[in-house]
Design a protein around this motif. Structure first.
Motif, PDB file in Angstrom:
ATOM      1  N   TRP A 106       0.341  -1.208  -0.230  1.00  0.00           N
ATOM      2  CA  TRP A 106      -0.260   0.088   0.212  1.00  0.00           C
ATOM      3  C   TRP A 106       1.133   1.223   0.533  1.00  0.00           C
ATOM      4  O   TRP A 106       0.148   2.575  -0.316  1.00  0.00           O
ATOM      5  CB  TRP A 106      -1.323   0.266   1.141  1.00  0.00           C
ATOM      6  CG  TRP A 106      -0.365  -0.151   2.669  1.00  0.00           C
ATOM      7  CD1 TRP A 106       0.020  -0.985   3.332  1.00  0.00           C
ATOM      8  CD2 TRP A 106       0.439   1.067   3.180  1.00  0.00           C
ATOM      9  NE1 TRP A 106       0.449  -0.844   4.506  1.00  0.00           N
ATOM     10  CE2 TRP A 106       0.743   0.404   4.272  1.00  0.00           C
ATOM     11  CE3 TRP A 106      -0.098   2.595   3.281  1.00  0.00           C
ATOM     12  CZ2 TRP A 106       0.839   2.169   5.485  1.00  0.00           C
ATOM     13  CZ3 TRP A 106       0.584   3.303   3.728  1.00  0.00           C
ATOM     14  CH2 TRP A 106       1.303   3.355   5.375  1.00  0.00           C
ATOM     15  N   ASP A 107       2.121   1.317   0.763  1.00  0.00           N
ATOM     16  CA  ASP A 107       2.197   2.632   0.831  1.00  0.00           C
ATOM     17  C   ASP A 107       3.615   2.379  -0.283  1.00  0.00           C
ATOM     18  O   ASP A 107       4.919   2.210  -1.095  1.00  0.00           O
ATOM     19  CB  ASP A 107       3.480   2.111   2.228  1.00  0.00           C
ATOM     20  CG  ASP A 107       4.328   4.064   2.086  1.00  0.00           C
ATOM     21  OD1 ASP A 107       4.690   4.915   1.489  1.00  0.00           O
ATOM     22  OD2 ASP A 107       4.745   4.063   3.943  1.00  0.00           O
ATOM     23  N   LYS A 108       3.295   3.353  -1.897  1.00  0.00           N
ATOM     24  CA  LYS A 108       3.923   3.492  -3.096  1.00  0.00           C
ATOM     25  C   LYS A 108       5.303   4.488  -2.296  1.00  0.00           C
ATOM     26  O   LYS A 108       5.715   4.673  -4.074  1.00  0.00           O
ATOM     27  CB  LYS A 108       2.765   4.407  -4.291  1.00  0.00           C
ATOM     28  CG  LYS A 108       1.820   3.271  -4.140  1.00  0.00           C
ATOM     29  CD  LYS A 108       2.567   1.783  -4.110  1.00  0.00           C
ATOM     30  CE  LYS A 108       1.112   1.172  -4.750  1.00  0.00           C
ATOM     31  NZ  LYS A 108       1.277  -0.722  -4.894  1.00  0.00           N
TER      32      LYS A 108
ATOM     33  N   SER B 189       0.551  10.875   0.150  1.00  0.00           N
ATOM     34  CA  SER B 189       0.202   9.750   0.407  1.00  0.00           C
ATOM     35  C   SER B 189      -0.463   8.958   1.589  1.00  0.00           C
ATOM     36  O   SER B 189      -0.844   8.184   1.402  1.00  0.00           O
ATOM     37  CB  SER B 189       1.527   9.082   0.368  1.00  0.00           C
ATOM     38  OG  SER B 189       2.194   8.459   1.366  1.00  0.00           O
TER      39      SER B 189
END
Length: 192
Positions: free
Chosen positions: A72-74, A191
């Motif tokens: 999920w953490d791009k 983000s």
């Protein structure tokens, strides 16, 4: 490390309890972001809030376990747990991507992470950057420093099966940042 982890847990909990002085930075359908000057360093403390469909005990591991976080953490190039100190305390290593076609170098952070549970089903993560000799700074990245940060996840009594997730971040990114950096949304807060 236990004393540091306990102190950071208290600090993140105090941010969660503090309702004064927050300035709205972003408000969308899914998330609201606030900021205020940090008491830890010369930058800002950011607070992001949103509702997630699940319970805290399921959400919190998704936020820090490597197999989930990388999905999920791009903003991350890599993320790993270097050492488990006990079942609720770990040392983590995070490496971000570079930005702006390389104008902003990749950063890395080495953080102490503590998971803490409170009455009412509340679960938190609590982190701060630490010196960890087994993971010294590298010329491949600029070593950043995370001031006290974390997630507070609380079950919604009025909506069972849903939780309020609040994130607190205040990174000192270190290194030189071009003026362009300050005129654009922070990749870390955008983000959230």
């Amino acid at each position: 490390m236990d004393l540091i982890a306990d102190n950071i847990s208290q600090k993140v909990w105090s941010y969660h309890q503090d309702e004064s002085g927050w300035t709205l930075a972003k408000n969308s359908k899914d998330i609201t972001v606030f900021w205020k000057p940090s008491g830890e360093y010369g930058g800002n403390l950011y607070r992001g809030e949103g509702i997630i469909e699940d319970i805290p005990e399921n959400i919190i591991p998704f936020m820090y376990m490597p197999e989930s976080r990388m999905k999920w953490d791009k903003a991350l190039k890599s993320y790993s747990i270097l050492e488990w100190i006990d079942e609720d305390t770990a040392i983590c290593h995070t490496v971000t991507h570079s930005y702006g076609m390389g104008l902003i170098s990749s950063r890395d952070f080495v953080d102490l992470l503590r998971i803490k549970r409170y009455d009412g089903g509340i679960v938190t993560t609590n982190s701060i950057s630490v010196d960890y000799p087994q993971c010294p700074p590298s010329s491949a990245h600029v070593r950043g420093h995370n001031n006290p940060c974390g997630y507070v996840c609380s079950p919604l009594t009025e909506n069972p099966g849903h939780s309020k997730l609040v994130v607190f971040i205040q990174p000192d990114l270190g290194g030189m940042l071009p003026d362009l950096w300050w005129s654009q949304p922070c990749p870390i807060t955008s983000s959230i």
